[in-house]
Write a protein that holds these residues in place. Structure first.
Motif, PDB file in Angstrom:
ATOM      1  N   UNK A   4      29.361  45.281  34.743  1.00 20.92           N
ATOM      2  CA  UNK A   4      30.305  45.791  33.739  1.00 20.92           C
ATOM      3  C   UNK A   4      31.338  44.741  33.346  1.00 20.92           C
ATOM      4  N   UNK A   5      31.544  43.764  34.193  1.00 19.31           N
ATOM      5  CA  UNK A   5      32.459  42.663  33.882  1.00 19.31           C
ATOM      6  C   UNK A   5      32.010  41.936  32.621  1.00 19.31           C
ATOM      7  N   UNK A   6      30.714  41.948  32.342  1.00 15.69           N
ATOM      8  CA  UNK A   6      30.189  41.309  31.133  1.00 15.69           C
ATOM      9  C   UNK A   6      30.681  42.039  29.881  1.00 15.69           C
ATOM     10  N   UNK A   7      30.974  43.317  30.026  1.00 18.98           N
ATOM     11  CA  UNK A   7      31.422  44.147  28.902  1.00 18.98           C
ATOM     12  C   UNK A   7      32.937  44.115  28.760  1.00 18.98           C
ATOM     13  N   UNK A   8      33.626  44.290  29.890  1.00 23.78           N
ATOM     14  CA  UNK A   8      35.086  44.407  29.858  1.00 23.78           C
ATOM     15  C   UNK A   8      35.677  43.737  31.099  1.00 23.78           C
ATOM     16  N   UNK A   9      35.775  42.417  31.075  1.00 25.49           N
ATOM     17  CA  UNK A   9      36.255  41.700  32.271  1.00 25.49           C
ATOM     18  C   UNK A   9      37.673  42.069  32.692  1.00 25.49           C
ATOM     19  N   UNK A  10      38.559  42.299  31.752  1.00 29.15           N
ATOM     20  CA  UNK A  10      39.944  42.604  32.108  1.00 29.15           C
ATOM     21  C   UNK A  10      40.053  43.918  32.878  1.00 29.15           C
ATOM     22  N   UNK A  11      39.301  44.922  32.437  1.00 26.59           N
ATOM     23  CA  UNK A  11      39.339  46.219  33.116  1.00 26.59           C
ATOM     24  C   UNK A  11      38.793  46.112  34.529  1.00 26.59           C
ATOM     25  N   UNK A  12      37.699  45.364  34.693  1.00 22.30           N
ATOM     26  CA  UNK A  12      37.101  45.198  36.022  1.00 22.30           C
ATOM     27  C   UNK A  12      38.047  44.440  36.938  1.00 22.30           C
ATOM     28  N   UNK A  13      38.611  43.357  36.457  1.00 26.34           N
ATOM     29  CA  UNK A  13      39.502  42.558  37.288  1.00 26.34           C
ATOM     30  C   UNK A  13      40.746  43.354  37.692  1.00 26.34           C
ATOM     31  N   UNK A  14      41.263  44.147  36.772  1.00 29.33           N
ATOM     32  CA  UNK A  14      42.425  44.984  37.097  1.00 29.33           C
ATOM     33  C   UNK A  14      42.053  46.042  38.136  1.00 29.33           C
ATOM     34  N   UNK A  15      40.861  46.624  37.992  1.00 24.87           N
ATOM     35  CA  UNK A  15      40.419  47.637  38.950  1.00 24.87           C
ATOM     36  C   UNK A  15      40.230  47.030  40.333  1.00 24.87           C
ATOM     37  N   UNK A  16      39.618  45.865  40.406  1.00 27.47           N
ATOM     38  CA  UNK A  16      39.393  45.209  41.695  1.00 27.47           C
ATOM     39  C   UNK A  16      40.719  44.979  42.409  1.00 27.47           C
ATOM     40  N   UNK A  17      41.723  44.572  41.663  1.00 25.94           N
ATOM     41  CA  UNK A  17      43.030  44.291  42.274  1.00 25.94           C
ATOM     42  C   UNK A  17      43.690  45.574  42.780  1.00 25.94           C
ATOM     43  N   UNK A  18      43.696  46.608  41.970  1.00 27.04           N
ATOM     44  CA  UNK A  18      44.427  47.815  42.376  1.00 27.04           C
ATOM     45  C   UNK A  18      43.665  48.645  43.406  1.00 27.04           C
ATOM     46  N   UNK A  19      42.350  48.475  43.472  1.00 28.85           N
ATOM     47  CA  UNK A  19      41.558  49.273  44.414  1.00 28.85           C
ATOM     48  C   UNK A  19      41.528  48.667  45.812  1.00 28.85           C
ATOM     49  N   UNK A  20      41.882  47.394  45.893  1.00 27.06           N
ATOM     50  CA  UNK A  20      41.880  46.741  47.197  1.00 27.06           C
ATOM     51  C   UNK A  20      40.495  46.376  47.700  1.00 27.06           C
ATOM     52  N   UNK A  21      39.516  46.298  46.809  1.00 28.65           N
ATOM     53  CA  UNK A  21      38.163  45.889  47.204  1.00 28.65           C
ATOM     54  C   UNK A  21      38.225  44.471  47.754  1.00 28.65           C
ATOM     55  N   UNK A  22      37.522  44.248  48.856  1.00 30.90           N
ATOM     56  CA  UNK A  22      37.567  42.934  49.502  1.00 30.90           C
ATOM     57  C   UNK A  22      36.175  42.521  49.941  1.00 30.90           C
ATOM     58  N   UNK A  23      36.100  41.319  50.514  1.00 30.54           N
ATOM     59  CA  UNK A  23      34.861  40.845  51.104  1.00 30.54           C
ATOM     60  C   UNK A  23      33.713  40.710  50.116  1.00 30.54           C
ATOM     61  N   UNK A  24      32.537  41.112  50.556  1.00 30.64           N
ATOM     62  CA  UNK A  24      31.317  40.974  49.759  1.00 30.64           C
ATOM     63  C   UNK A  24      31.445  41.647  48.394  1.00 30.64           C
ATOM     64  N   UNK A  25      31.934  42.865  48.367  1.00 29.87           N
ATOM     65  CA  UNK A  25      32.041  43.597  47.102  1.00 29.87           C
ATOM     66  C   UNK A  25      32.927  42.854  46.109  1.00 29.87           C
ATOM     67  N   UNK A  26      34.040  42.325  46.574  1.00 33.54           N
ATOM     68  CA  UNK A  26      34.956  41.593  45.691  1.00 33.54           C
ATOM     69  C   UNK A  26      34.311  40.304  45.189  1.00 33.54           C
ATOM     70  N   UNK A  27      33.662  39.561  46.103  1.00 37.70           N
ATOM     71  CA  UNK A  27      33.020  38.307  45.699  1.00 37.70           C
ATOM     72  C   UNK A  27      31.952  38.554  44.642  1.00 37.70           C
ATOM     73  N   UNK A  28      31.158  39.587  44.836  1.00 37.38           N
ATOM     74  CA  UNK A  28      30.102  39.898  43.877  1.00 37.38           C
ATOM     75  C   UNK A  28      30.700  40.357  42.543  1.00 37.38           C
ATOM     76  N   UNK A  29      31.725  41.195  42.613  1.00 36.39           N
ATOM     77  CA  UNK A  29      32.338  41.732  41.390  1.00 36.39           C
ATOM     78  C   UNK A  29      32.926  40.623  40.516  1.00 36.39           C
ATOM     79  N   UNK A  30      33.543  39.632  41.141  1.00 42.98           N
ATOM     80  CA  UNK A  30      34.254  38.592  40.390  1.00 42.98           C
ATOM     81  C   UNK A  30      33.476  37.276  40.338  1.00 42.98           C
ATOM     82  N   UNK A  31      32.190  37.368  40.550  1.00 41.41           N
ATOM     83  CA  UNK A  31      31.348  36.157  40.597  1.00 41.41           C
ATOM     84  C   UNK A  31      31.443  35.343  39.311  1.00 41.41           C
ATOM     85  N   UNK A  32      31.600  36.011  38.187  1.00 45.85           N
ATOM     86  CA  UNK A  32      31.643  35.305  36.897  1.00 45.85           C
ATOM     87  C   UNK A  32      33.023  35.355  36.255  1.00 45.85           C
ATOM     88  N   UNK A  33      34.021  35.651  37.058  1.00 42.22           N
ATOM     89  CA  UNK A  33      35.387  35.730  36.519  1.00 42.22           C
ATOM     90  C   UNK A  33      35.940  34.336  36.297  1.00 42.22           C
TER      91      UNK A  33
END
Length: 224
Positions: free
Chosen positions: A195-224
């Motif tokens: 979904x980051x390909x569609x709306x990177x700002x929304x994904x990045x904001x969600x990752x920060x406020x949700x506290x996702x860490x480790x593998x999930x965070x690395x995968x989510x922001x791989x192309x940030x």
């Protein structure tokens, strides 16, 4: 003349048996943690050998297709589960609630990432139209104790792009982010990365406020 399902299955099994390669089956099984037996057919060869079977089987009546897919699923070698999924996908024009029931059933039978991901993204995700109401079963599966149902709920919108229901996706991730299971963390990261390909700002904001860490965070922001 139209072949019977038995004749089609016999021809497929005969071709697979003829090309069976024990030297390949062992490492293929090992790659899947020895959960399944393999005939020993690399994907290009499997697709070549099953092409005629799929061409003819997809034109069967819907009840015959479902029965044939179930028979393939019950065979011991993993290649037959792959063919079953491909058959169900090629029969898309005939999909109805009976097909959906089978898709959901197969998520929890012989479950591993190689089948669950195809079923979640191509079958379940293809059955429910992008932009439509989130199915009750996906809401239920997001809360399930079964990790494969969780993974399906996370991934079924993977190809829905801008029509992804982010409210459901983010709520599901918040529900599941505490599970340390690899396949859940990987799915969280994968669906956010997509979904980051569609709306990177929304994904990045969600990752920060949700506290996702480790593998999930690395995968989510791989192309940030």
């Amino acid at each position: 003349m139209k072949k019977t399902t038995r004749a089609l299955l016999d021809e497929l099994q005969g071709a697979f048996d003829f090309h069976a390669d024990p030297a390949k089956s062992e490492p293929m099984a090992k790659y899947m943690k020895n959960r399944f037996a393999y005939v020993g057919l690399p994907q290009p060869l499997r697709k070549e050998l099953s092409a005629d079977f799929l061409k003819q089987a997809r034109s069967l009546e819907s009840t015959e297709i479902i029965a044939l897919a179930k028979t393939l699923w019950n065979l011991p070698e993993r290649e037959y589960q792959y063919v079953a999924m491909e058959l169900l996908h090629k029969a898309k024009k005939q999909w109805d609630n009976n097909f959906l029931e089978l898709f959901l059933q197969l998520v929890t039978e012989k479950s591993w990432w190689d089948t669950v991901d195809f079923i979640a993204v191509r079958l379940v995700g293809g059955y429910f139209p992008p932009g439509g109401k989130v199915p009750a079963i996906m809401k239920q599966w997001a809360r399930s104790e079964d990790i494969w149902q969780n993974r399906t709920a996370l991934l079924y919108q993977l190809m829905h792009k801008e029509k992804t229901d982010t409210a459901f996706l983010f709520a599901s991730i918040d529900q599941l982010k505490g599970k340390k299971e690899f396949f859940i963390q990987k799915a969280i990261g994968w669906t956010l990365r997509q979904y980051h390909r569609v709306d990177p700002e929304t994904v990045e904001a969600f990752v920060e406020r949700s506290g996702i860490a480790g593998l999930a965070r690395r995968e989510a922001l791989k192309h940030a």
